[in-house]
Design a protein around this motif. Structure first.
Motif, PDB file in Angstrom:
ATOM      1  N   CYS A 324       0.852  -1.241   0.076  1.00 41.33           N
ATOM      2  CA  CYS A 324       0.046  -0.033  -0.140  1.00 41.33           C
ATOM      3  C   CYS A 324       0.850   1.236  -0.089  1.00 41.33           C
ATOM      4  O   CYS A 324       2.109   1.209   0.400  1.00 41.33           O
ATOM      5  N   THR A 328      -1.685   5.738   2.653  1.00 46.97           N
ATOM      6  CA  THR A 328      -2.931   5.131   3.256  1.00 46.97           C
ATOM      7  C   THR A 328      -3.264   5.366   4.788  1.00 46.97           C
ATOM      8  O   THR A 328      -2.240   5.876   5.469  1.00 46.97           O
ATOM      9  N   HIS A 350       4.554  -0.925   3.149  1.00 48.37           N
ATOM     10  CA  HIS A 350       4.152   0.392   2.519  1.00 48.37           C
ATOM     11  C   HIS A 350       5.365   1.166   2.172  1.00 48.37           C
ATOM     12  O   HIS A 350       5.220   2.314   1.614  1.00 48.37           O
ATOM     13  N   ILE A 551      -2.612  -1.016  -3.187  1.00 46.24           N
ATOM     14  CA  ILE A 551      -3.458  -0.124  -2.600  1.00 46.24           C
ATOM     15  C   ILE A 551      -2.819   1.379  -2.814  1.00 46.24           C
ATOM     16  O   ILE A 551      -1.791   1.724  -2.424  1.00 46.24           O
ATOM     17  N   ASN A 552      -3.617   2.269  -3.665  1.00 49.67           N
ATOM     18  CA  ASN A 552      -3.386   3.786  -3.711  1.00 49.67           C
ATOM     19  C   ASN A 552      -2.114   4.050  -4.144  1.00 49.67           C
ATOM     20  O   ASN A 552      -1.495   4.996  -3.774  1.00 49.67           O
TER      21      ASN A 552
END
Lengths: 781, 158
Positions: A324, A328, A350, A551-552
């Motif tokens: 991610c 996040t 991350h 994610i993102n």
């Protein structure tokens, strides 16, 4: 005893007959602001130097024949000030009349209308009629860039913009050219304003002379709904006020928070909102059918994911990789961690840019406000202006005041600031310079080092003049110092070693040690302990997986090795992207779930000083996109995972904070005098990231990128290196890294370190090269 | 480019100021450059700014503030006439009209033969002699009347 009034702690004055005790050496206007007495002003601003050129704040003071400017007059014992007397009022009226002489009466077509200091002050303090019938002057507008539009006829020459760019921006980019009636604000001959904080002059301008270009004519101030939130682009966590009309963000302005962003925000925070409405934004879940994206509904998307995930054998660990972005939220991060646990995978992280993954002390180490309270500061490997545009201002202010600011970095983007020591070198040599400092510091403080490997490393070190100077300022008696490491250092292979040595130096001199984290929630996700100590992004990518959830972020731009991540995605069977945007870089994915950006979700970020800041959505979700935490919650429910019945993000937050408070301890690695320590031959690729390329949203913000051609990027090389390598300006060369080979035009730039080639990371034209690799040059004509 | 001679002269001025306050010498530097070149161009101002380690726009501010600096070619004799309050009360406007008529130019213009140029200036601090004007920033003429102006112009022209 003789009374020495200037030594007294407090002095007595009177304002409008009211007795006050105030500190000496404050100005009348400061006192009035403190006690809530209104004095009109245009040129005075609490954060800028005093100019006293608008004369609007003139007040009557007893025993003075003339009115005095409240901004430039210090209070004195026994002073009696009248802000509402007839004399003061007449003075204000006269000043107002003069200011309005050349000001056009175009409020109906002026963007400032409705929120204009001049308008308000004219109503409150001016006459109701004009006596001026002669011609007004006209000033031609100037183009000062894609962010700020000028209507210089409206300018009242308060010079706030000039002072801001000089004092806060650090470069005098605007000036007051000409004299008297002919004076006008101008940049030097058609230049545009390039400061990364330039947008603040829009807020500072008390009239409509400087207004926001992207916002121009799109709404009136009274139509806008104002909502507060936190900026998601850097780890400062600037507080912002978002102005919304018809559920669309029209503009962003700072919300004052003295301990974080004061009253400023960077241009990235201010203009990034344009990226939210880019054509890449998706409204529905997308499924890949024959290499085409097909819109599907949420139900179908979840079913599809459920079927695919259920085929993964979760008995075998780590069949699923979860990556991610560091933007996040804590809530989303917490849900991801919970999901990963139940799906039997520890492969979650991350840290996308990092190549060094030690987990201790990855935050600022002190409060943001405390930075300037140090006696001397050393920053290693940060391109402050690009990494943390607004935080850089605090360092600059510190440097201007103390002359004890030193920096070791590879790109001197801080060149307008006086530095005590400035070492511009390749990242691969940072370690050597820090070892030099450690050696010098050790000889002064007699600090004991237990680690054999460090002792050995120190043996070969010779201390140079420049590092000696820095060490001296760090070891001064009774001084409270600080050492900060830029986020870019952790993007180097040597990052952990550099960190260890810097921490030793800090320990030896009792200094604050901190890392300046890169992104909005880098610290929060570290504190959540998202990944285990031995797991990191590279590990996740390198091991074969059944499936990836990302994610993102944009794998092509945001991870340091696009080749590796593409390979990993290709080898997996089913890839899920959760992202607000879709683009070519997601072509290896099978399904994309439209996630809302931070402005459309509630959540919490932890900024660089470990301050938790929660925010609510400022606009409803775009199309059918959903907040990240809702997507993850429903996904978990579809997968029949346990304990995912949350009704609001607040419920998740409570649990997430419990998790953070567990205070995980981490294995602290020892210094490794490894072979990677060798300085690479040839030119080194330095890949700092420009402020305007840092994440998916800013990369799509059009005004910030207006002056550039996205297909073209440049390689910047120091002129001395160019001479040595026989290169010339504007020459096209071929460069190749382990990842790719591209042709690129070179430009000379004195700010770049010697023997290196600087190509900004995360740009479309150069992203394929990856970041911070070794580089080979091939010449082409 | 700044000539060696110009740079020597600027360096001499720089000695009057501390090393980190180089920009204090900007007026002197611009004066030297103007004497050398006749007038200041944007490039010359930028060079002066670079030489004194100051922002270009700051040098520009100085060059545009003082009307002793010429930003375009001036005549051989530059007449600067004060129109501020004291001179205005002593009929400076008449002198201005007379000059404009006589030279057939307006403010900030140069006569066809490139001999004269006319400039409106601010108070020169010699209000006792109002109305007054200077020629080439150096020589001051006081108590002007149209007749006296004619006489001065004739003297200069010959």
């Amino acid at each position: 005893m003789v009374k020495v009034w200037w030594l007294k702690l407090m002095i007595k004055i009177k304002i409008n007959g009211k007795d006050l005790e105030v500190k000496p050496k404050t100005s009348i206007i400061e006192v009035a602001d403190q006690v809530g007495i209104d004095i009109p002003r245009f040129c005075y601003h609490k954060k800028l130097s005093v100019a006293a050129n608008c004369r609007m704040c003139l007040v009557e003071v007893k025993n003075f024949a003339k009115p005095l400017p409240a901004c430039a007059t210090q209070v004195m014992e026994g002073m009696e000030i009248f802000t509402k007397s007839k004399f003061t009022k007449d003075t204000q009226k006269s000043v107002m009349e003069f200011l309005l002489i050349n000001h056009p009466l175009d409020c109906p077509i002026c963007d400032q209308g409705g929120e204009c200091d001049l308008q308000d002050t004219a109503v409150a303090y001016g006459a109701s009629k004009t006596r001026y019938t002669e011609e007004k002057r006209v000033v031609f507008d100037k183009n000062i860039g894609p962010l700020i539009s000028t209507d210089l006829t409206r300018c009242i020459q308060c010079t706030r913009c000039v002072r801001f760019l000089k004092e806060v921006g650090g470069m005098a980019e605007l000036g007051l050219v000409g004299r008297g009636e002919h004076a006008e604000i101008s940049a030097y001959v058609d230049k545009s304003v390039e400061s990364e904080l330039s947008g603040n002059i829009i807020d500072l301008c008390p009239v409509g002379a400087l207004t926001s270009k992207p916002f121009r004519y799109s709404a009136r101030s009274w139509e806008l709904v104002r909502r507060n939130t936190v900026s998601c682009h850097d780890s400062l966590g600037s507080n912002i006020e978002v102005h919304v009309k018809d559920n669309i963000i029209k503009r962003v302005i700072p919300k004052e928070n003295e301990s974080i962003n004061e009253c400023w925000i960077s241009d990235r925070d201010r203009f990034s909102y344009q990226g939210l409405y880019h054509k890449d934004r998706i409204n529905n879940p997308l499924k890949k059918v024959k290499n085409q994206w097909k819109e599907i509904d949420w139900e179908e998307a979840y079913e599809l994911i459920k079927n695919k995930i259920n085929t993964i054998n979760t008995k075998k660990p780590n069949q699923l990789g979860i990556l991610c972005s560091p933007q996040t939220t804590i809530e989303e991060g917490f849900l991801l961690k919970k999901i990963s646990k139940q799906l039997n995978t520890t492969h979650i992280d991350h840290r996308l840019l990092e190549k060094s993954f030690s987990k201790n002390n990855n935050w600022l180490g002190c409060k943001i406000e405390e930075i300037e309270s140090h006696d001397s500061i050393l920053v290693v490997g940060s391109n402050l202006k690009n990494d943390q545009p607004l935080l850089a201002h605090r360092f600059r202010r510190f440097a201007m005041k103390n002359n004890s600011f030193s920096i070791i970095t590879s790109y001197d983007d801080f060149n307008s600031t006086p530095c005590l020591g400035k070492i511009i070198v390749n990242p691969s040599t940072y370690l050597n310079y820090l070892l030099e400092i450690l050696k010098e510091v050790q000889s002064v403080t007699k600090y004991k080092i237990n680690s054999e490997s460090i002792k050995n490393a120190l043996k070969q070190i010779k201390v140079s003049k420049e590092t000696k100077k820095i060490s001296e300022s760090l070891t001064r008696d009774k001084s409270k110092n600080a050492i900060f490491i830029g986020h870019q250092v952790l993007a180097q292979i040597e990052g952990d070693n550099i960190k260890i040595i810097a921490m030793h130096i800090a320990k030896a001199i009792g200094a604050t040690f901190g890392v300046i984290p890169g992104y909005a929630n880098s610290v929060g996700l570290s504190e959540l302990n998202l990944s285990l100590d031995e797991v990191n992004t590279d590990e996740v990518i390198n091991q074969k997986k059944e499936s990836f959830i990302m994610i993102n972020f944009d794998p092509y731009f945001d991870y340091h090795s696009p080749k590796k991540i593409t390979k990993a995605l290709k080898s997996a069977k089913f890839n899920i992207a959760i992202s607000p945007f879709v683009s070519d870089s997601l072509k290896e994915f099978d399904i994309v779930l439209p996630m809302t950006p931070p402005t459309e979700t509630s959540g919490t970020y932890m900024n660089m000083e470990k301050r938790l800041q929660s925010f609510a959505a400022v606009t409803p979700p775009h199309g059918k996109s959903r907040p990240g935490w809702k997507i993850l919650r429903v996904l978990a429910n579809f997968l029949e995972l346990e304990d995912f019945s949350y009704d609001s993000s607040d419920e998740i937050k409570v649990e997430a904070i419990e998790e953070i408070n567990k205070n995980y301890s981490h294995n602290i690695k020892d210094f490794e005098n490894s072979k990677k320590n060798k300085i690479p031959q040839g030119l080194e690729l330095i890949s700092p990231i420009r402020a305007i390329d840092s994440d998916m949203i800013v990369r799509r913000a059009s005004a910030l990128h207006q002056n550039e051609n996205i297909d073209q990027a440049f390689a910047y090389i120091n002129p001395k290196t160019m001479l040595k390598e026989n290169l010339i300006d504007d020459q096209k060369i071929k460069v190749s890294s382990e990842e790719a080979e591209i042709t690129i035009k070179i430009k000379s730039d004195e700010k770049v370190s010697l023997n290196s080639i600087l190509i900004f990371g995360k740009q479309l034209a150069t992203a394929s090269l990856g970041m911070n690799h070794k580089l080979k040059i091939k010449r082409s004509s | 480019m700044l000539t060696k001679k110009t740079i020597q002269k600027i360096d001499k001025e720089l000695k009057k100021f501390p090393d980190d306050q180089k920009q204090s010498a900007i007026i002197a530097a611009l004066q030297i450059i103007q004497t050398e070149n006749g007038f200041l161009t944007n490039d010359l101002i930028a060079m002066a700014a670079d030489y004194l380690d100051m922002p270009k726009i700051a040098a520009m501010e100085v060059a545009t503030f003082y009307n002793m600096f010429e930003l375009k070619p001036a005549g051989k004799y530059k007449i600067s006439i004060c129109t501020n309050i004291s001179c205005a009360l002593r009929d400076a406007d008449d002198i201005v009209c007379h000059l404009k008529k006589k030279l057939k130019i307006d403010f900030n213009e140069v006569t066809k033969d490139k001999k004269f140029s006319l400039k409106e200036s601010e108070c020169m601090g010699a209000c006792g002699g109002a109305p007054l004007m200077t020629v080439n920033n150096q020589k001051m003429y006081e108590y002007l009347t149209p007749q006296k102006v004619d006489q001065i112009l004739e003297e200069l022209d010959s």
